[in-house]
Design a protein around this motif. Structure first.
Motif, PDB file in Angstrom:
ATOM      1  N   TRP A 110       0.812  -1.220   0.000  1.00  0.00           N
ATOM      2  CA  TRP A 110       0.000   0.000   0.000  1.00  0.00           C
ATOM      3  C   TRP A 110       0.846   1.271   0.000  1.00  0.00           C
ATOM      4  O   TRP A 110       0.304   2.367  -0.100  1.00  0.00           O
ATOM      5  N   THR A 111       2.142   1.125   0.126  1.00  0.00           N
ATOM      6  CA  THR A 111       3.025   2.292   0.117  1.00  0.00           C
ATOM      7  C   THR A 111       3.381   2.628  -1.323  1.00  0.00           C
ATOM      8  O   THR A 111       4.399   2.193  -1.860  1.00  0.00           O
ATOM      9  N   VAL A 112       2.502   3.390  -1.969  1.00  0.00           N
ATOM     10  CA  VAL A 112       2.669   3.736  -3.377  1.00  0.00           C
ATOM     11  C   VAL A 112       2.362   5.220  -3.575  1.00  0.00           C
ATOM     12  O   VAL A 112       1.684   5.847  -2.759  1.00  0.00           O
ATOM     13  N   SER A 144      -4.320   4.803  11.111  1.00  0.00           N
ATOM     14  CA  SER A 144      -3.842   5.988  10.394  1.00  0.00           C
ATOM     15  C   SER A 144      -3.709   5.689   8.913  1.00  0.00           C
ATOM     16  O   SER A 144      -3.146   4.661   8.523  1.00  0.00           O
ATOM     17  N   ALA A 145      -4.213   6.596   8.093  1.00  0.00           N
ATOM     18  CA  ALA A 145      -4.090   6.461   6.647  1.00  0.00           C
ATOM     19  C   ALA A 145      -2.695   6.893   6.208  1.00  0.00           C
ATOM     20  O   ALA A 145      -2.133   7.849   6.747  1.00  0.00           O
ATOM     21  N   THR A 146      -2.163   6.193   5.240  1.00  0.00           N
ATOM     22  CA  THR A 146      -0.835   6.536   4.715  1.00  0.00           C
ATOM     23  C   THR A 146      -0.927   7.126   3.314  1.00  0.00           C
ATOM     24  O   THR A 146       0.095   7.521   2.747  1.00  0.00           O
ATOM     25  N   PHE A 147      -2.152   7.186   2.756  1.00  0.00           N
ATOM     26  CA  PHE A 147      -2.342   7.667   1.391  1.00  0.00           C
ATOM     27  C   PHE A 147      -3.209   8.919   1.428  1.00  0.00           C
ATOM     28  O   PHE A 147      -4.160   8.989   2.214  1.00  0.00           O
ATOM     29  N   PRO A 148      -2.937   9.914   0.609  1.00  0.00           N
ATOM     30  CA  PRO A 148      -3.714  11.156   0.649  1.00  0.00           C
ATOM     31  C   PRO A 148      -5.135  10.989   0.136  1.00  0.00           C
ATOM     32  O   PRO A 148      -5.464   9.994  -0.517  1.00  0.00           O
ATOM     33  N   TYR A 149      -5.973  11.984   0.416  1.00  0.00           N
ATOM     34  CA  TYR A 149      -7.360  11.991  -0.054  1.00  0.00           C
ATOM     35  C   TYR A 149      -7.374  12.437  -1.515  1.00  0.00           C
ATOM     36  O   TYR A 149      -7.196  13.609  -1.824  1.00  0.00           O
ATOM     37  N   ILE A 150      -7.588  11.480  -2.425  1.00  0.00           N
ATOM     38  CA  ILE A 150      -7.641  11.773  -3.859  1.00  0.00           C
ATOM     39  C   ILE A 150      -8.844  11.039  -4.445  1.00  0.00           C
ATOM     40  O   ILE A 150      -8.859   9.799  -4.463  1.00  0.00           O
ATOM     41  N   PRO A 151      -9.873  11.750  -4.907  1.00  0.00           N
ATOM     42  CA  PRO A 151     -11.025  11.081  -5.521  1.00  0.00           C
ATOM     43  C   PRO A 151     -10.573  10.159  -6.651  1.00  0.00           C
ATOM     44  O   PRO A 151      -9.706  10.502  -7.452  1.00  0.00           O
TER      45      PRO A 151
END
Length: 229
Positions: A10-12, A77-84
């Protein structure tokens, strides 16, 4: 304990996430169910758009009675930003964490979101379905992509959602004269079955019971954490 298969890390970056979607979409199978459904789970997430804390929950119900069998919630905790269009990368890791805490593996999983009704045909219900390797579908409250004709006002009426000439989901009336919900297959299920299951999960409200109850669960988690109750 419920299990899943880890298909990728998930680290992308956002660019890598889009490339993964383009790759994974070809593994999605839209097909009728192979066995009757006895249990159905609802999955939902609650978070502030620009904060890292994620509240994830899963509620498992008996389909015939809508009785709750089990519910789990996690705060992570989320590691990815909020991107639709890429919300699955922000939300699925927390849902998988909740999934592993389940004692029962539901027959079908309903997501508060989309499956094929997504620009690249791989919304959270499809993406998570590949990890869970079981039938999944989305039941969203708003449209991400696609156009449709307004369905008749009676409960059970629906009209296809189209995108570039392809049917990607359905605008489904779950209650007389209320706004439709937006149903789309995720993985290992077809559109008609997803519509039928949504209607069977009727609690007299617009939102079907699996995701409505999970929505209440994650919001309660969020309130407890926020207010220290």
């Amino acid at each position: 304990m419920a299990t899943y298969q880890l298909l990728h890390d998930w680290t992308v970056s956002p660019t890598e996430a889009v490339a993964l979607q383009q790759q994974l979409r070809h593994q999605i199978r839209i097909e009728p169910l192979t066995k009757p459904v006895e249990t159905i789970a609802g999955c939902d997430i609650s978070f502030n758009k620009f904060e890292e804390t994620v509240y994830a929950g899963i509620v498992v119900l008996k389909l015939d009675t809508l009785e709750v069998i089990e519910e789990v919630g996690v705060v992570s905790s989320a590691t990815f930003p909020y991107i639709p269009g890429l919300l699955s990368f922000r939300e699925i890791p927390s849902l998988l964490e909740a999934w592993t805490k389940l004692k029962t593996e539901p027959d079908v999983v309903m997501f508060d979101g989309h499956g094929t009704a997504h620009p690249r045909r791989i919304g959270i219900a499809s993406h998570a379905g590949l990890f869970l390797n079981r039938p999944t579908f989305g039941c969203g409250k708003s449209v991400l992509v696609g156009k449709y004709d307004e369905p008749a006002p009676e409960r059970g009426a629906w009209s296809p959602m189209k995108h570039y000439g392809e049917t990607i989901g359905a605008a489904l009336r779950t209650k007389n004269r209320v706004n439709p919900v937006y149903v789309s297959p995720g993985h290992l299920i077809d559109l008609q079955t997803a519509i039928d299951l949504t209607l069977r999960c009727n609690g007299g409200r617009r939102i079907p019971e699996p995701t409505r109850r999970t929505h209440n669960l994650v919001n309660a988690l969020r309130r407890e954490r926020t207010h220290g109750l």
